[in-house]
Each structure stands twice: as structure tokens, then as C-alpha cells.
Design a protein around this motif. Structure first.
Motif, short mmCIF file in Angstrom:
data_model
loop_
_atom_site.label_atom_id
_atom_site.label_comp_id
_atom_site.label_asym_id
_atom_site.label_seq_id
_atom_site.Cartn_x
_atom_site.Cartn_y
_atom_site.Cartn_z
N LEU A 152 0.86 -1.23 0.24
CA LEU A 152 -0.02 0.04 -0.03
C LEU A 152 0.88 1.24 -0.02
N ILE A 153 2.04 1.09 -0.42
CA ILE A 153 3.21 2.31 -0.41
C ILE A 153 2.60 3.43 -1.34
N GLY A 154 2.18 2.74 -2.31
CA GLY A 154 1.64 3.75 -3.50
C GLY A 154 0.47 4.54 -2.92
N VAL A 155 -0.42 4.10 -2.38
CA VAL A 155 -1.78 4.64 -1.69
C VAL A 155 -1.07 5.87 -0.83
N PHE A 156 -0.15 5.48 0.29
CA PHE A 156 0.24 6.45 1.18
C PHE A 156 1.01 7.62 0.42
N GLU A 157 1.63 7.05 -0.52
CA GLU A 157 2.58 8.30 -1.22
C GLU A 157 1.54 9.06 -1.93
#
Length: 457
Positions: A152-157
Motif C-alpha cells: 500500500l506504499i503507493g496509496v500512502f505516497e
């Protein structure tokens, strides 16, 4: 000097803070700020939820694809596009890893999920959270569970980037809103400030001033019109008051001067006058002053708009009493044949004063005849007083109801009175809810018509 300038600036700032302009700007800015913060929070939450749903749906699609491959007996495709952003594991019913993508080969199961479940998990690939989904597959060797986890790193970024943009953009938007509101309200209130400055400069000697009149027909334009009408009324009232005081002083000066002159003559030349002659002059002039003062007091009470007493009054009795008085002191014939019974509600003494003033006015100008007429017309009572005197020119008929007005043909005080008689009639009648009008009489002189509301008693 520098301290004085700072203090003056602080005072100006404090003065502005308390203005409608500053208050409106502050309220508008706060409301927009709250709306933007709430909207931004809702936007970020909705965006994060949408992105997580997209990641989860992508993981579900891949998990179902691997499950179909297992059910068809083909070797499953366990390759992943990003070695640190997603993983695939195939588990047996006991949770043992039977197959996995190369980035988690030899690792234990990242999650024990039943087919159809999803959960946030921590994987050996990264400390950032992953979303894991599980899909079931029936193979010849037995049931299997396919677990697909995606980072989910893309979501958080993405949400972090949007948040930073909003943190930078919202103050700019608020600054624009505050500036726009400040300028708009200032421009809208500029006519009000101009009105305030002009009214602040108006004094009793400058009532001829008028406030600036905006061309718009909005609330401010109507306020300016109202202020100008008010100033016009004040100017008329001031001018009327000045004329009233001047005329009253002039009227009072005449009898005082007469008394003083006769007294001085009596003192300087005692043999040229007698005590009786002096007493007659003093008494006559004193009566003139008394009547004038009484008239002025009556008009002053009328200006206070005191409601007259309300009691049944037979107007026909007042007319007959006045006609009887006139017959005893005047030579013109007084006709009351057209007087019928009529009753109103009001003050009998005040209405008697109306009849007395009308009678004196008619007797002063009549040559040979005075006619009284009284008619009850149902809703109101009509009283007319006619004389066969010289009459009043039509342009002057409205003026004779004003105070201290004497026409050129009746300037002499011995003939024309003080100029308050008809003004008093008008004040009393209007206090009783009626009206007075002046017109030409069928006798050739003047007709004074009084209309009063009828009353049963």
C-alpha cells in the motif's frame, strides 16, 4: 515620534478590526476555512479508500487467476512485477506454503486467511503494510488457498502528496477569499462610509448638505435616499422653527413696544394723557399678548402630538353657540339654516376653538354675510363656513393654513390678526383625524371646509 507612529498604527488596526468590513471578512474566511478543511479531509479519506479498493481488487483478480490455473491442473504463474511490492503464496489446508513467488521463497505464510477474506499484513519484503486476499481452489491433490498480497506504499505516497499540496494550497485559497471579501465588502460599504462622513459633518447650520446618492437601487441606494429625505425634513423643520420664533418674537414685540411708548409718553408728558387712557392701551395690548401666548402654547402642545380626549361632541351645538356669539359682536348676517345634527368623538373645548377661529376669520373678511353648514354624511361630518369677502387667490389657499401667514390684503394686525387662527384650526382638526381645505365660496368669498370622522358616542 516613531513610537507615536506605531501607536497610531495600532489604533488604526484596532479600529479596523471592529468594523463591519473586518468582521465580514473574518467570518467569511473562517467559514471557508472550515469548509475547506472538512472537504480536504473528506477528499483525502475518499481518495485513500478508493486507492486501497483498487489495490485490493487487483490482488483479488490475480488470486482468482492463480486459483483457476490450479484447478485446471496447469502450473500456476507465480511471477510478480515488483519484487518488493507484491507476493503470491499457495497454502495447503494446514497453512503450509506449497508454492510461492520467488521474492518470498522459503518464507512462512504471511497470513492465515479463509478463502474470500482480506486483511492488512506485514510481510518480510517491507515494513510498510500490505493488503492480502485469499482465494480458494479445488485441485486433484486437495483444497488449496491462494494468498496474494500487495503493498500500500503507493496509496500512502499519493495521499501524502495530495495532503502536502492541500496544506500549501489551502492558505493561498483562504488568502484569496479574505482579500476578495475585504475588497468586495469595502467597495460595497464605500457609499455607506461616504454617507457617514457627510452626516458626521452636518450641523444645525449645514442642514442643506446631502449625502452622496449611489446610482444603484439597492439597500445602500435606498438608505442614501432615506437620509436625504430626512435631512430635507430636518432642514424644513429648522427653517420653519426659525420663522416661527422670528414671527413670534415680532408679534410679541409689537404690543410690548406699544405699551412702552405710551408709558414713556405718560411719564414725559403727564398732562397729555390720563391714567384711564394708558390703562386702556395696556389692557388691550396685554390681551393681544395673552391671546398670542395661548395660541403659541396650543401649537406647542399640538407639535407634541398629544392625543385629544375622546368623548361624544354635538358639533351642531358648537356651531349654534358660535353663530350666537358672532351675531352679538359683528354686523354681517350669520345664517345657520343649513346646520343639521351631527356628532363626533373628540375634545369639545378644542373643537369649540375651531369654530371660534373659523367664525373670527369669516367675520374679519365678510362684507354682509356668513353662512354655516353642517352635514352628517354617515362616515364623516362636513362643516363649511362661507363668507362674501374678497376671497383668497388660489395659489395662496394652501399657505393660509401655515403659521404666521397673513396675505398682503390683510397685513394689518388690527385687521389680519396674528396669522395663527387657521393654523390652529388645521392642527386641531388633524389631531382629531380630519382635514381642512380652502376653496372659493358660492357667496364670492372664501369657503373653509372641515371634515371630521363621525362618532356615535
Amino acid at each position: 515620534m516613531a513610537v507615536d507612529r506605531v501607536v497610531a498604527r495600532i489604533r488604526r488596526v484596532r479600529a479596523r478590526v471592529g468594523t463591519v468590513r473586518a468582521g465580514t471578512t473574518a467570518v467569511a474566511t473562517v467559514i471557508v476555512a472550515v469548509a475547506l478543511v472538512v472537504g480536504a479531509a473528506a477528499l483525502i479519506a475518499a481518495l485513500r479508500g478508493t486507492l486501497i479498493d483498487e489495490v485490493e481488487e487487483s490482488a483479488w483478480a490475480q488470486a482468482h487467476e492463480v486459483a483457476r490455473q490450479l484447478e485446471s491442473g496447469r502450473p500456476p504463474t507465480l511471477e510478480v512485477a515488483g519484487s518488493d511490492e507484491q507476493l503470491i503464496q499457495v497454502l495447503d489446508p494446514d497453512g503450509e506454503v506449497l508454492a510461492a513467488s520467488r521474492n518470498v521463497t522459503g518464507e512462512a505464510a504471511v497470513a492465515r486467511l479463509e478463502p474470500g477474506e482480506s486483511a492488512r499484513v506485514v510481510t518480510p519484503l517491507d515494513d510498510d503494510p500490505f493488503v492480502a486476499v485469499a482465494a480458494g481452489a479445488q485441485t486433484p491433490a486437495g483444497p488449496r488457498t491462494v494468498v496474494v498480497a500487495r503493498a500500500l506504499i503507493g496509496v500512502f505516497e499519493t495521499t501524502s502528496l495530495i495532503t502536502r499540496l492541500l496544506i500549501v494550497g489551502l492558505p493561498i485559497v483562504l488568502f484569496v477569499v479574505a482579500g476578495t471579501t475585504w475588497l468586495t465588502v469595502g467597495r460595497a460599504l464605500a457609499p455607506v462610509e461616504a454617507i457617514r462622513r457627510e452626516v458626521d459633518e452636518v450641523s444645525a447650520a449645514q442642514l442643506h448638505h446631502r449625502v452622496p446618492q449611489p446610482r444603484t437601487d439597492d439597500e445602500i441606494g435606498r438608505l442614501a435616499s432615506t437620509m436625504n429625505r430626512m435631512l430635507a425634513r430636518l432642514e424644513r423643520a429648522r427653517n420653519s422653527q426659525r420663522r416661527f420664533v422670528s414671527d413670534a418674537a415680532h408679534e410679541l414685540r409689537s404690543p410690548i413696544t406699544t405699551i412702552r411708548q405710551h408709558a414713556e409718553v405718560a411719564l414725559a408728558y403727564p398732562d397729555r394723557t390720563t391714567t384711564e387712557e394708558l390703562a386702556e392701551v395696556v389692557l388691550a395690548e396685554d390681551l393681544r399678548m395673552q391671546h398670542l401666548v395661548e395660541d403659541l402654547l396650543l401649537l406647542a402642545r399640538a407639535d407634541e402630538h398629544v392625543r385629544p380626549p375622546s368623548a361624544p361632541v354635538d358639533v351642531d351645538d358648537l356651531v349654534f353657540d358660535e353663530a350666537h356669539r358672532l351675531r352679538s359682536i359683528t354686523s354681517p348676517r350669520v345664517d345657520t339654516a343649513a346646520v343639521t345634527a351631527a356628532r363626533v368623538r373628540g375634545d369639545a373645548d378644542a373643537l369649540g376653538r375651531v369654530l371660534r377661529n373659523l367664525g373670527d376669520n369669516a367675520a374679519r373678511h365678510a362684507q354682509s354675510r356668513i353662512d354655516f353648514a353642517l352635514t352628517d354624511r354617515g362616515g364623516d361630518v362636513l362643516l363649511t363656513v362661507d363668507d362674501d369677502g374678497p376671497g383668497i387667490p388660489e395659489p395662496e389657499r394652501g399657505r393660509v393654513l401655515e403659521r404666521f401667514v397673513r396675505l398682503d390684503t390683510a397685513r394689518s394686525r388690527d385687521v389680519g390678526g396674528s396669522g395663527l387662527g387657521l393654523a390652529i384650526v388645521d392642527e386641531i382638526v388633524r389631531a382629531h383625524g380630519g382635514s381642512v381645505s380652502i376653496s372659493e365660496s358660492p357667496l364670492g368669498g372664501v369657503r373653509v371646509a372641515v371634515i371630521l370622522p363621525a362618532g356615535d358616542g
